[in-house]
Scaffold this active site. Structure first.
Site, PDB file in Angstrom:
ATOM      1  CG  HIS A  82     -62.102  -4.680  -9.867  1.00 35.18           C
ATOM      2  ND1 HIS A  82     -61.168  -6.262 -10.881  1.00 35.18           N
ATOM      3  CD2 HIS A  82     -61.967  -4.395 -10.231  1.00 35.18           C
ATOM      4  CE1 HIS A  82     -61.360  -5.690 -12.175  1.00 35.18           C
ATOM      5  NE2 HIS A  82     -61.367  -4.030 -11.958  1.00 35.18           N
ATOM      6  CG  HIS A 134     -59.857   0.388 -11.021  1.00 27.23           C
ATOM      7  ND1 HIS A 134     -58.723  -0.125 -12.453  1.00 27.23           N
ATOM      8  CD2 HIS A 134     -60.851  -0.486 -11.735  1.00 27.23           C
ATOM      9  CE1 HIS A 134     -58.748  -0.782 -12.728  1.00 27.23           C
ATOM     10  NE2 HIS A 134     -60.050  -1.557 -12.868  1.00 27.23           N
ATOM     11  CG  ASP A 193     -57.745   5.151 -12.062  1.00 27.80           C
ATOM     12  OD1 ASP A 193     -58.001   4.509 -11.516  1.00 27.80           O
ATOM     13  OD2 ASP A 193     -57.129   5.099 -13.176  1.00 27.80           O
ATOM     14  N   GLY A 221     -57.545  -1.800 -19.623  1.00 28.32           N
ATOM     15  CA  GLY A 221     -57.405  -1.004 -20.355  1.00 28.32           C
ATOM     16  C   GLY A 221     -58.626  -2.100 -21.072  1.00 28.32           C
ATOM     17  CG  HIS A 270     -59.616  -5.151 -15.651  1.00 29.03           C
ATOM     18  ND1 HIS A 270     -58.150  -4.932 -15.313  1.00 29.03           N
ATOM     19  CD2 HIS A 270     -60.094  -4.426 -15.756  1.00 29.03           C
ATOM     20  CE1 HIS A 270     -58.501  -4.218 -14.089  1.00 29.03           C
ATOM     21  NE2 HIS A 270     -59.491  -3.753 -14.761  1.00 29.03           N
ATOM     22  CD  GLU A 320     -65.716  -4.553 -17.880  1.00 29.93           C
ATOM     23  OE1 GLU A 320     -65.927  -3.270 -17.064  1.00 29.93           O
ATOM     24  OE2 GLU A 320     -64.487  -4.719 -17.741  1.00 29.93           O
ATOM     25  CG  ASP A 341     -64.648  -1.286 -11.693  1.00 23.71           C
ATOM     26  OD1 ASP A 341     -62.910  -1.480 -11.667  1.00 23.71           O
ATOM     27  OD2 ASP A 341     -65.570  -1.394 -13.048  1.00 23.71           O
TER      28      ASP A 341
END
Length: 384
Positions: free
Chosen positions: A23, A25, A27, A185, A212, A215, A304
């Protein structure tokens, strides 16, 4: 961090240990210097700082601020400099290099192709640029004495309406570097069931996907991801702790959802530092990963957003070692969990476990035992 307890690793051993990341990202992991350079090349003038060290601090402070607006602004800046083929290629290559330097031997890195179209690229061009960047990063890592394999997860944004399109894209490139699909998102107000057509399509195609869930939102998010959508893994999943009761005498009772997650060996992509930033956990000591490890859930350790959290896989494990006294055996357990849960074929996962991960930890344990024996005998171990 000490090595008085059997097999408790040093920071250097944690860095050298083979690690698996599920996991992360794309970006959320750019180098600050790269952001500044690409911004200059493309004419983007919205950065809050133009010196790498200061920009890195700004990203971490914005992510730690408790302000959702400031947190989301961080991704506006990284995505703004990821709108050309050259930028995507560079960011992906550097991602693979940085992970390999940190001892990661297998990684699944996710990104949303729909967020990189402002410069005129097509979805296909975005995917191809990132895939080529990952291959270049793997090549550079090998040249530097490291081994890493990086697979891409294509993410759809849950507030948008392109999930089926992105799922079809993931399926189209599944033999060219893309290993699965994800949605990300805001959870609240955007349940995964809005995208059932995408998940049904992926199941018909025998493809892999993670969601996702659990969370920012609670157990209903996890239940929907599993029972309505059929997720293979849960992104974060920390709120599964809400279905676990610990009595004053230490007895533990699992609710039916928690029991199902454990019994079915559903992987939990846990990101401790990020979970602290978003308020999903109050501290490392109170993070659910401690109890979930004890109860033998399929928990994994992840980063993350490395830039926003100022973290790496090594730093995540350092926090866990310091907090829970985890040993090399615990690190290996988390790492094997992650490799078992990867979205590549079984024989390839097994080869990574038997040929890379287990030998890597065996070497570190032998090193630890040698040093302890030498210390006990009063001699100093030689280097080399």
């Amino acid at each position: 961090m000490t090595s008085q307890t059997p097999n408790v690793p040093t920071a250097d051993q944690i860095r050298r240990a083979p690690k698996v990341l599920l996991h992360d990202h794309l970006d959320g992991g750019l180098r600050p210097g790269t952001i500044i350079e690409i911004a200059r090349q493309t004419g983007y003038d919205g950065l809050p700082e133009t010196e790498p060290d200061k920009l890195g601090i700004w990203f971490r402070e914005a992510a730690d601020s408790g302000s959702l607006e400031r947190y989301l602004e961080t991704f506006a800046h990284t995505c703004a400099v990821m709108q050309t083929r050259e930028a995507l290629f560079r960011v992906a290559a550097e991602c693979a290099e940085d992970l390999a330097e940190d001892g990661v031997v297998y990684a699944e890195v996710r990104y949303a192709p729909e967020q990189h179209l402002e410069g005129g690229l097509t979805l296909e061009e975005v995917v191809e640029a990132v895939n080529e960047g990952f291959r270049e990063g793997e090549r550079i890592a090998r040249a530097n004495g490291h081994r890493i394999r990086v697979g891409a997860l294509l993410t759809a944004m849950r507030h948008a309406a392109r999930a089926l399109e992105i799922a079809e894209l993931a399926n189209r490139y599944r033999d060219s570097g893309v290993v699965g699909f994800d949605i990300a998102g805001a959870e609240a107000g955007y349940p995964p069931t809005r995208h059932l057509d995408a998940f049904e399509y992926l199941k018909r195609e025998n493809n892999h996907f993670t969601i996702h869930a659990g969370e920012a939102f609670g157990l209903p998010s996890i239940w929907q991801a599993l029972q309505w959508c059929g997720a293979d893994r849960l992104g974060h999943g920390v709120r599964i702790i809400d279905d676990i009761e610990v009595g004053q005498d230490g007895t533990v009772r699992l609710g039916r959802l928690a029991a199902y997650v454990r019994d079915k060996r559903i992987p939990l992509e846990m990101c401790p530092t990020s979970n602290l930033q978003t308020g999903a956990a109050a501290s490392y000591a109170e993070h659910p990963i401690g109890l979930l490890r004890t109860l033998h859930f399929r928990a994994t350790v992840n980063t993350d957003n490395r830039l926003m959290s100022g973290t790496s896989m090594s730093r995540e494990f350092e926090h866990l070692v310091d907090t829970f006294g985890y040993t090399l055996d615990d690190m290996q357990w988390f790492t094997v969990n992650a490799m078992k849960s990867a979205f590549i074929p079984f024989d390839e996962r097994l080869a990574m476990i038997n040929d890379v991960i287990k030998p890597g930890y065996a070497e570190l344990k032998s090193e630890w035992l040698f040093r302890q024996t030498a210390t006990t005998s009063g001699s100093t171990p030689s280097e080399g």
